[in-house]
Structure formats: structure tokens, C-alpha cells
Design a protein around this motif. Structure first.
Motif, PDB file in Angstrom:
ATOM      1  N   GLY A 128      10.404  -3.830   1.825  1.00 47.18           N
ATOM      2  CA  GLY A 128       9.325  -2.669   2.197  1.00 47.18           C
ATOM      3  C   GLY A 128       8.301  -2.298   1.208  1.00 47.18           C
ATOM      4  N   SER A 129       8.680  -2.805  -0.053  1.00 44.09           N
ATOM      5  CA  SER A 129       7.734  -1.825  -1.455  1.00 44.09           C
ATOM      6  C   SER A 129       6.707  -2.777  -1.267  1.00 44.09           C
ATOM      7  N   GLY A 130       6.267  -1.223  -1.144  1.00 42.38           N
ATOM      8  CA  GLY A 130       3.797  -1.778  -1.378  1.00 42.38           C
ATOM      9  C   GLY A 130       3.622  -1.904  -0.028  1.00 42.38           C
ATOM     10  N   VAL A 131       4.626  -1.990   1.082  1.00 42.35           N
ATOM     11  CA  VAL A 131       3.565  -2.094   2.492  1.00 42.35           C
ATOM     12  C   VAL A 131       3.010  -0.697   2.980  1.00 42.35           C
ATOM     13  N   VAL A 132       1.673  -0.649   3.213  1.00 42.59           N
ATOM     14  CA  VAL A 132       1.223   0.214   3.628  1.00 42.59           C
ATOM     15  C   VAL A 132       0.153  -0.270   4.845  1.00 42.59           C
ATOM     16  N   ILE A 133       0.657   0.761   5.979  1.00 42.41           N
ATOM     17  CA  ILE A 133       0.172   0.864   6.781  1.00 42.41           C
ATOM     18  C   ILE A 133      -1.422   1.838   7.566  1.00 42.41           C
ATOM     19  N   VAL A 134      -2.489   0.987   7.620  1.00 44.32           N
ATOM     20  CA  VAL A 134      -3.783   2.081   7.433  1.00 44.32           C
ATOM     21  C   VAL A 134      -3.793   2.009   8.478  1.00 44.32           C
ATOM     22  N   ARG A 135      -5.595   2.990   9.049  1.00 42.64           N
ATOM     23  CA  ARG A 135      -6.008   3.262  10.034  1.00 42.64           C
ATOM     24  C   ARG A 135      -7.660   3.556   8.885  1.00 42.64           C
ATOM     25  N   LEU A 136      -8.645   2.558   8.895  1.00 46.34           N
ATOM     26  CA  LEU A 136      -9.111   2.028   7.951  1.00 46.34           C
ATOM     27  C   LEU A 136     -10.131   2.633   8.770  1.00 46.34           C
ATOM     28  N   GLY A 137     -10.549   3.857   7.510  1.00 41.39           N
ATOM     29  CA  GLY A 137     -11.726   4.904   7.581  1.00 41.39           C
ATOM     30  C   GLY A 137     -11.640   6.528   7.945  1.00 41.39           C
ATOM     31  N   GLU A 138      -9.856   6.324   8.065  1.00 41.00           N
ATOM     32  CA  GLU A 138      -9.351   7.722   9.048  1.00 41.00           C
ATOM     33  C   GLU A 138      -8.041   7.802   7.484  1.00 41.00           C
ATOM     34  N   ASP A 139      -7.950   6.997   6.486  1.00 37.56           N
ATOM     35  CA  ASP A 139      -6.601   7.223   5.833  1.00 37.56           C
ATOM     36  C   ASP A 139      -7.280   7.097   4.663  1.00 37.56           C
ATOM     37  N   GLY A 140      -8.320   7.422   4.454  1.00 41.65           N
ATOM     38  CA  GLY A 140      -9.176   7.293   2.858  1.00 41.65           C
ATOM     39  C   GLY A 140      -8.201   6.430   1.763  1.00 41.65           C
ATOM     40  N   PHE A 141      -8.118   5.024   2.281  1.00 48.08           N
ATOM     41  CA  PHE A 141      -7.085   4.172   1.087  1.00 48.08           C
ATOM     42  C   PHE A 141      -8.322   4.089   0.466  1.00 48.08           C
ATOM     43  N   ASP A 142      -8.033   3.180  -0.480  1.00 45.20           N
ATOM     44  CA  ASP A 142      -8.322   2.727  -1.420  1.00 45.20           C
ATOM     45  C   ASP A 142      -7.606   1.320  -2.321  1.00 45.20           C
ATOM     46  N   LEU A 143      -8.468  -0.138  -1.473  1.00 40.59           N
ATOM     47  CA  LEU A 143      -7.708  -1.510  -1.789  1.00 40.59           C
ATOM     48  C   LEU A 143      -7.836  -1.455  -3.359  1.00 40.59           C
ATOM     49  N   SER A 144      -9.351  -0.865  -3.496  1.00 40.09           N
ATOM     50  CA  SER A 144      -9.396  -1.185  -5.643  1.00 40.09           C
ATOM     51  C   SER A 144      -7.550  -0.274  -6.135  1.00 40.09           C
ATOM     52  N   ALA A 145      -7.689   0.896  -5.801  1.00 43.51           N
ATOM     53  CA  ALA A 145      -6.162   0.707  -6.702  1.00 43.51           C
ATOM     54  C   ALA A 145      -4.877   0.765  -5.771  1.00 43.51           C
ATOM     55  N   TYR A 146      -5.216  -0.224  -5.108  1.00 49.33           N
ATOM     56  CA  TYR A 146      -3.537  -0.327  -4.153  1.00 49.33           C
ATOM     57  C   TYR A 146      -3.760  -1.912  -5.236  1.00 49.33           C
ATOM     58  N   ALA A 147      -4.918  -3.071  -5.629  1.00 48.75           N
ATOM     59  CA  ALA A 147      -4.875  -3.930  -5.863  1.00 48.75           C
ATOM     60  C   ALA A 147      -4.380  -3.418  -7.564  1.00 48.75           C
ATOM     61  N   ASN A 148      -5.320  -2.595  -8.249  1.00 43.58           N
ATOM     62  CA  ASN A 148      -4.391  -2.994  -8.956  1.00 43.58           C
ATOM     63  C   ASN A 148      -2.737  -2.382  -9.371  1.00 43.58           C
ATOM     64  N   GLN A 149      -2.614  -1.673  -8.674  1.00 43.92           N
ATOM     65  CA  GLN A 149      -1.242  -1.490  -8.794  1.00 43.92           C
ATOM     66  C   GLN A 149      -0.036  -2.663  -8.678  1.00 43.92           C
ATOM     67  N   TRP A 150      -0.436  -3.464  -7.325  1.00 46.85           N
ATOM     68  CA  TRP A 150       0.595  -3.915  -6.777  1.00 46.85           C
ATOM     69  C   TRP A 150      -0.430  -5.973  -7.350  1.00 46.85           C
ATOM     70  N   GLY A 151      -1.300  -6.218  -7.775  1.00 50.28           N
ATOM     71  CA  GLY A 151      -2.021  -7.552  -7.971  1.00 50.28           C
ATOM     72  C   GLY A 151      -2.207  -8.272  -7.055  1.00 50.28           C
ATOM     73  N   THR A 152      -1.896  -9.476  -6.416  1.00 49.32           N
ATOM     74  CA  THR A 152      -2.181 -10.648  -5.430  1.00 49.32           C
ATOM     75  C   THR A 152      -1.840  -9.267  -3.835  1.00 49.32           C
ATOM     76  N   TRP A 153      -2.804  -9.453  -2.703  1.00 53.90           N
ATOM     77  CA  TRP A 153      -2.577  -8.155  -1.616  1.00 53.90           C
ATOM     78  C   TRP A 153      -3.158  -9.608  -1.216  1.00 53.90           C
ATOM     79  N   LEU A 154      -2.354  -8.704   0.897  1.00 55.18           N
ATOM     80  CA  LEU A 154      -3.706  -9.638   1.693  1.00 55.18           C
ATOM     81  C   LEU A 154      -3.352  -8.233   2.873  1.00 55.18           C
ATOM     82  N   VAL A 155      -4.463  -9.136   3.606  1.00 55.31           N
ATOM     83  CA  VAL A 155      -4.385  -7.607   4.899  1.00 55.31           C
ATOM     84  C   VAL A 155      -4.839  -8.030   6.307  1.00 55.31           C
ATOM     85  N   GLU A 156      -3.707  -7.611   6.768  1.00 54.52           N
ATOM     86  CA  GLU A 156      -3.338  -8.215   8.763  1.00 54.52           C
ATOM     87  C   GLU A 156      -3.669  -7.525   9.607  1.00 54.52           C
ATOM     88  N   ARG A 157      -3.858  -7.914  10.828  1.00 53.47           N
ATOM     89  CA  ARG A 157      -3.701  -6.618  11.852  1.00 53.47           C
ATOM     90  C   ARG A 157      -1.950  -6.083  12.202  1.00 53.47           C
TER      91      ARG A 157
END
Length: 373
Positions: free
Chosen positions: A181-210
Motif C-alpha cells: 500500500g505504499s504510495g497509494v493516495v485516495i483523494v477528492r480532487l479540488g478539495e484535498d489540494g493534491f499536487d500530482l507533480s510533487a507526487y510524480a517527483n517522489q514516486w516516478g511513474t503513476w496512474l490515476v483511477e476512479r
């Protein structure tokens, strides 16, 4: 003639890579695995043993350790991981527990030959989608610089977030090299202030799914997380068998179902019945989830036949990876595949099923040494 020569060279190259992977890298990884085992032993398993009042005498434990070490020819860290020091466990029962060292460094490298298509979560989702396997909808995947939509369109990282807006909760996770479960983040976009760029810099390749909803049969056990089944399959001569099924319940207040965050695993029988007890990573037995009052012993999960059939359908799509642990969620509309794991958690299996070496080792050996081409 040129094509035959090329095929011969490629075959020799494959054999060389196979030799390096199974003979050299296993020894290197085994050495690097030792510090992890020592940390787990000192921080978790040994302190738990000292707190247990039902542990055997020191002399009895010493005899057990000699027998286990001789049986498996490795340091017996698993003796403490699985609480084999408890009174009432015979030497035969103790030796039935398979060490992680044996599975991951002696057996599995010869069983799961090619794991890239499965372990890369984006590639795995596309293979499953091509076969019509139900799974959470992929919104986009990418790396530190750019994203790609499910339709293959290149988009900026900012545009990925815009595509996902209005989707309710979404799941962001690493596409490679994560576990537990490392790196798994569950967010409601627009409400949680999630920064995908910072996430990508930390984890490299990523995916977003519903994020998918779960069936009431699971929500009533633990409504906090998406609880999933870990279904272990083995593919032999084109036939996929389900070996073990566990239900993973997330810890109290956790958004994932991993044991590292307080999760519980429970054995699930073929007809959907749960065992009386579920177990956490410290082998403490639970009759119900911390956040609920529904007893495991009185609960039956619907649609388990569909869950098992879905796992075997998936297994047949990865013939070079015969031993897979599938994470499957049960939604109101039926089961969906979250992901596959080429290194299924042996701890989950043996916490819930006890020592599985007598049946699992011969099963794995039956699919070893298959020809590469």
C-alpha cells in the motif's frame, strides 16, 4: 538463415538472463533481504513473543529452531513471524510454515519468469481491459513530465487533475516498485489540494483511477476502506486453480486494507463463509473489525463464485507468471480487479491458513523449469 541466426542469438541471450536472474540475483537479493528480516524480528516479532504468556519454554524453542533451520536450510525468522513458539504447536506443525526466504529466493524466481507485464500496473490494466476484465476505470497514467489518458492522448499533469475533477474520489498510486500500500493516495480532487507533480517527483511513474464503491457485505464489516480479497492462483498447463482466498480489512480509520496500517486478514471459504477469527500482523486474533460489531463467524460473503472465477480468468492472461495474488474488490455490480501481484504475501496466507508448505511447495515445483521458448 539470418532469421534463424537471430532467433538463436536471442534464445542464448534469454538463457543468459535466466541464469543471472535465478542464480546470481537471488543470492544478491537474499543478502539484501537479511537486514529487513532483522529489523522485523527486533521491532515486531521478538517483542510480541516476549509478551505472550502461552510461549514454550526457552529449551523447547531452542530445539524447534534447530529443527526448523535444518529442515529449510535458512535462518528461521519465520518461526517468530508466525508465532510457532506458542504452546500446542508440534514440531511437525512448526516445520509446515514456509519461510519467506525459501519462497522468494529459491522457488519464485524459477516459477514467475516474466513479471513486467503484471507488475507494471498500467500495462496490467491494459492487458486486463483487452480481455474485458472488469476493473476501476483508468483516468490517466504517466511519469514526472507528462500524463497519458486512457485513450492515449498526451496531457500535462495539470490537465490530468482537470480530467479527474467531478469523479468523486480517485486513487493515485505508483505504477511500479511499491508494495504494502505504499504510495497509494485516495483523494477528492479540488478539495484535498493534491499536487500530482510533487507526487510524480517522489514516486516516478503513476496512474490515476476512479475509486469504486464496495458491496454491503463488506461495508458492514468495515466501512472505512475499500476492503479487498487476496485470491492466490496457480496456472498449470493452461488451467488456473485458486489456491487460497483471504479477505483484507483495513485498519480502523485507514483508507487502505494493508496490514501495515492495522489491517486484518480472514480466511474465506469457497461458499463465502468467513473463519471465526481474523489476524493482524502481530497474529492477534479478532472476532470482528475494530470499527464494527458484525461477527466474522456469522458472516457470509455473496458472489464468491464470481470472485474466484474472475481470478482464474485473469490468471490465464499471464502464462509466464503462474503464481499470482489478485486483489479483487466486490462492488454492488460484481467483482472488479484492482491489481495483480507477482510476489503474493506469504504472510497473509499463513496467518489465515497456517503452515502451507506441504501443499504449496510441490505445487510450485510442478511449474518450475519450463522451457523459455
Amino acid at each position: 538463415m539470418r532469421r534463424a541466426a537471430d532467433r538463436g542469438f536471442n534464445h542464448r541471450q534469454a538463457l543468459t538472463e535466466e541464469w543471472l536472474r535465478t542464480r546470481v540475483l537471488t543470492r544478491v537479493s537474499g543478502v539484501r533481504f537479511l537486514p529487513y528480516q532483522l529489523r522485523q524480528m527486533s521491532r515486531e516479532h521478538f517483542p510480541v513473543m516476549l509478551r505472550r504468556e502461552d510461549r514454550k519454554s526457552a529449551a523447547r524453542i531452542a530445539v524447534d529452531l534447530v529443527k526448523v533451520s535444518a529442515r529449510w536450510r535458512c535462518l528461521p525468522f519465520h518461526y517468530f513471524r508466525y508465532g510457532a513458539y506458542r504452546r500446542g504447536m508440534s514440531a511437525e506443525a512448526v516445520c509446515a510454515f514456509l519461510p519467506e526466504t525459501v519462497l522468494f529466493h529459491r522457488l519464485l524466481p524459477h516459477v514467475n519468469r516474466d513479471t513486467v507485464a503484471l507488475d507494471d500496473k498500467t500495462s496490467c490494466k491494459r492487458i486486463l481491459a483487452s480481455a474485458g476484465i472488469p476493473q476501476p476505470e483508468l483516468i490517466a497514467s504517466g511519469d514526472r513530465r507528462i500524463g497519458t489518458t486512457a485513450d492515449g492522448e498526451a496531457v500535462s499533469l495539470t490537465d490530468v487533475l482537470n480530467l479527474a475533477r467531478g469523479s468523486g474520489r480517485v486513487v493515485v498510486k505508483p505504477a511500479r516498485y511499491s508494495s504494502g500500500g505504499s504510495g497509494v493516495v485516495i483523494v477528492r480532487l479540488g478539495e484535498d489540494g493534491f499536487d500530482l507533480s510533487a507526487y510524480a517527483n517522489q514516486w516516478g511513474t503513476w496512474l490515476v483511477e476512479r475509486h469504486v464503491p464496495q458491496h454491503d457485505d463488506l461495508a458492514m464489516l468495515n466501512p472505512c476502506a475499500l476492503n479487498t480479497f487476496r485470491v492466490i492462483t496457480l496456472l498449470r498447463e493452461g488451467i488456473a486453480d485458486v489456491l487460497y482466498v483471504m479477505l483484507k480489512l483495513g485498519g480502523a480509520g485507514s483508507t487502505t486494507d494493508n496490514s501495515a496500517v492495522g489491517g486484518i486478514q480472514i480466511r474465506v471459504h469457497t461458499d463465502g463463509r468467513l473463519d471465526r477469527y481474523g489476524y493482524d500482523r502481530y497474529l492477534d486474533a479478532h472476532t470482528h473489525h475494530q470499527g464494527g460489531s458484525v461477527s466474522f463467524a456469522e458472516h457470509r460473503i455473496a458472489r464468491m463464485t464470481e470472485v474466484r472465477e474472475l481470478a482464474t480468468r485473469c490468471a490465464r492472461l499471464f502464462p509466464q507468471t503462474p503464481f499470482i495474488g489478485w486483489d479483487i474488490a466486490l462492488t454492488p455490480g460484481g467483482p472488479v480487479v484492482i491489481e495483480g501481484n507477482s510476489s503474493p504475501s506469504l504472510a497473509h496466507v499463513q496467518r489465515t491458513h497456517g503452515g502451507v508448505a506441504p501443499e504449496l511447495v510441490p505445487a510450485l515445483r510442478s511449474v518450475m523449469s519450463r522451457p523459455i521458448i
